[in-house]
Write a protein that holds these residues in place. Structure first.
Motif, short mmCIF file in Angstrom:
data_model
loop_
_atom_site.label_atom_id
_atom_site.label_comp_id
_atom_site.label_asym_id
_atom_site.label_seq_id
_atom_site.Cartn_x
_atom_site.Cartn_y
_atom_site.Cartn_z
N ALA A 43 35.64 91.08 -30.47
CA ALA A 43 36.11 92.42 -30.79
C ALA A 43 36.46 93.20 -29.52
O ALA A 43 37.48 93.90 -29.46
CB ALA A 43 35.04 93.17 -31.58
N ALA A 44 35.64 93.03 -28.48
CA ALA A 44 35.93 93.71 -27.21
C ALA A 44 37.22 93.19 -26.60
O ALA A 44 38.03 93.96 -26.06
CB ALA A 44 34.76 93.52 -26.24
N ARG A 45 37.44 91.87 -26.69
CA ARG A 45 38.67 91.30 -26.15
C ARG A 45 39.88 91.75 -26.94
O ARG A 45 40.96 92.02 -26.36
CB ARG A 45 38.56 89.76 -26.17
N LEU A 46 39.74 91.88 -28.25
CA LEU A 46 40.84 92.39 -29.07
C LEU A 46 41.21 93.82 -28.67
O LEU A 46 42.39 94.20 -28.68
CB LEU A 46 40.46 92.34 -30.55
N ASP A 47 40.20 94.61 -28.33
CA ASP A 47 40.47 95.96 -27.83
C ASP A 47 41.31 95.91 -26.55
O ASP A 47 42.24 96.70 -26.37
CB ASP A 47 39.16 96.71 -27.56
N GLU A 48 40.97 94.99 -25.66
CA GLU A 48 41.73 94.85 -24.41
C GLU A 48 43.17 94.42 -24.69
O GLU A 48 44.12 94.95 -24.09
CB GLU A 48 41.04 93.82 -23.51
N LEU A 49 43.35 93.49 -25.64
CA LEU A 49 44.69 93.03 -25.98
C LEU A 49 45.50 94.14 -26.66
O LEU A 49 46.70 94.26 -26.45
CB LEU A 49 44.61 91.81 -26.89
N ALA A 50 44.81 94.94 -27.49
CA ALA A 50 45.50 96.03 -28.20
C ALA A 50 46.02 97.07 -27.23
O ALA A 50 47.05 97.72 -27.47
CB ALA A 50 44.56 96.67 -29.21
N ALA A 51 45.31 97.25 -26.11
CA ALA A 51 45.77 98.22 -25.12
C ALA A 51 47.09 97.79 -24.50
O ALA A 51 47.94 98.62 -24.13
CB ALA A 51 44.71 98.39 -24.03
N ALA A 52 47.31 96.46 -24.40
CA ALA A 52 48.55 95.93 -23.81
C ALA A 52 49.62 95.68 -24.86
O ALA A 52 50.82 95.73 -24.57
CB ALA A 52 48.25 94.64 -23.05
N GLU A 53 49.19 95.36 -26.08
CA GLU A 53 50.13 95.07 -27.17
C GLU A 53 49.82 95.98 -28.36
O GLU A 53 48.89 95.70 -29.13
CB GLU A 53 50.01 93.60 -27.59
N PRO A 54 50.58 97.06 -28.54
CA PRO A 54 50.31 98.02 -29.62
C PRO A 54 50.34 97.38 -31.01
O PRO A 54 49.77 97.94 -31.95
CB PRO A 54 51.44 99.05 -29.46
N SER A 55 50.97 96.24 -31.15
CA SER A 55 51.05 95.60 -32.47
C SER A 55 49.72 94.95 -32.89
O SER A 55 49.54 94.58 -34.05
CB SER A 55 52.14 94.52 -32.48
N VAL A 56 48.80 94.79 -31.94
CA VAL A 56 47.50 94.20 -32.24
C VAL A 56 46.58 95.28 -32.81
O VAL A 56 46.36 96.33 -32.18
CB VAL A 56 46.86 93.57 -30.98
N PHE A 57 46.05 95.05 -34.01
CA PHE A 57 45.14 95.97 -34.67
C PHE A 57 43.80 95.26 -34.83
O PHE A 57 43.62 94.42 -35.71
CB PHE A 57 45.70 96.37 -36.04
N PRO A 58 42.81 95.56 -33.95
CA PRO A 58 41.56 94.78 -33.93
C PRO A 58 40.85 94.69 -35.27
O PRO A 58 40.42 93.61 -35.68
CB PRO A 58 40.71 95.53 -32.89
#
Length: 397
Positions: A43-58
């Motif tokens: 979940a923490a890594r998904l948050d990091e990815l969402a910061a770079a890719e707005p299409s990612v919704f954790p």
């Protein structure tokens, strides 16, 4: 994560005797903690990815993977935040010493605390982590309540108001055509609601049980509780306040929270404001069992604090409604102006009919009431506003 190798290890574990079964249960708890910790890391890594890719919704990613709802997926995020606040809990999870459920309890208990209050909880992180790893569930939750209570700068009323604002109820029809309910209620309403349902179960089904009642004890209880709720909804239920027993120490009832406060409703609800218990005791909603610091029972029962029938008839002659609004007298509660918990007598000169809303304000809302000999009522709000209500006009009952 290599699923097949993990599956092979699990299936290969022998269950030859009681000792091996016990050992396996301990191992399962350890692995569950490891998996909870790994899920939080994802979940923490998904948050990091969402910061770079707005299409990612954790939350959506978590919900899809677990085949669950967004609401349940958000629990993982709350768990992550709690572990961030108290890193020792994250370490205990990563080592398999505790489970995500214990971290969830911390997340729920600290929700709504200010940053400074959370910092005071975090300062006791080592103690929390040891308790999460070693204590039985009820002891852990009691310690957690104590730690959070000591960290708060208020008496819990602000959190109660937030919980009241979060009250929700929804329903839907499942695939079998059954109506399903899902609700969230603040601790005060929850204790009162479950108290009413338990009373109905006892009243309606103590001697006989309805047709179709399951034989399994747990299923039978769920069945009877559902029928008790239906009885309350269609008017077959008993009227009046629920009967809830609360264990509280004398010092807390008189002066408020302290380091060794005992407050137990027997329902698992934590963090009730003392003012709520005082209001319950005032109107007879609860049967308080008051104990001293040495644990010796001091008081059991509530008869001496409740207005008797003659006193209520006298109040009815004086007031046709709540003393502060138009709520009919039949829906009021006899309030001790000088609280019974502070030694106020159950005399007519000390009693006032208040609706539930104004009774709550007199206790949990911080209103101060003063009643003169001619029943002129003076109210002072926490903000310092003073209002005066003249004496009622007595009429024949």
């Amino acid at each position: 994560m290599e699923i097949e190798s993990i599956r092979t290890l699990i299936v290969a574990s022998p269950l030859a005797d009681l000792a091996s079964c016990r050992g396996e249960l301990v191992a399962i708890q350890c692995v569950r903690g490891l998996l909870d910790a790994r899920e939080m890391r994802v979940a923490a890594r998904l948050d990091e990815l969402a910061a770079a890719e707005p299409s990612v919704f954790p939350e959506d990613e978590l919900a899809k993977a677990a085949k669950t709802s967004l609401k349940k997926a958000s629990k993982v995020r709350a768990r992550q935040r709690a572990a961030d606040d108290v890193p020792q809990l994250a370490d205990a999870l990563a080592s398999g010493d505790t489970t995500g459920e214990r971290v969830d309890a911390v997340a729920n208990a600290t929700a709504g605390l200010s940053p400074a209050e959370k910092a005071r909880v975090a300062a006791r992180g080592d103690e929390l982590a040891r308790a999460a790893a070693t204590l039985p569930d009820h002891q852990f939750r009691r310690l957690l309540e104590q730690i959070v209570r000591q960290a708060r700068v208020d008496d819990g009323l602000a959190k109660l108001q937030r919980q009241k604002n979060a009250t929700r109820l929804r329903w839907w029809t499942d695939d079998d055509g059954m109506l399903r309910l899902d609700g969230r209620f603040d601790p005060v309403a929850g204790v009162e609601l479950t108290g009413r349902i338990r009373n109905q179960v006892e009243r309606l089904f103590h001697r006989t049980q309805p047709d179709g009642c399951p034989t399994d004890p747990l299923e039978r209880q769920h069945f009877l509780q559902a029928h008790a709720l239906l009885a309350l909804c269609d008017g077959r239920g008993a009227s009046g306040a629920p009967d809830v027993t609360v264990l509280i120490d004398a010092q807390s009832l008189l002066t408020g929270w302290h380091e060794r406060t005992v407050l137990d409703t027997g329902t698992g609800v934590l963090g009730l404001p003392i003012e709520t218990v005082r209001r319950w005791a005032c109107c007879g909603t609860v049967t308080p069992v008051v104990v001293g610091a040495d644990g010796v029972r001091l008081i059991l029962g509530r008869e001496t604090r409740l207005a008797n029938r003659a006193q209520r008839r006298t109040l009815r002659a004086l007031y046709r409604t709540c003393a502060l609004c138009d709520t009919p007298f039949e829906f009021t509660e006899a309030h001790h102006v000088h609280w019974s918990t502070h030694g106020g007598p159950t005399d007519i000169d000390n009693l006032l009919p208040l609706c539930r809303r104004h009774h709550t304000l007199a206790h949990e809302g911080g209103w101060h009431l003063a009643l003169d000999a001619d029943r002129t009522l003076t109210i002072t709000t926490p903000g310092g506003e003073v209002t005066i209500h003249g004496p009622p006009r007595a009429r024949a009952a």
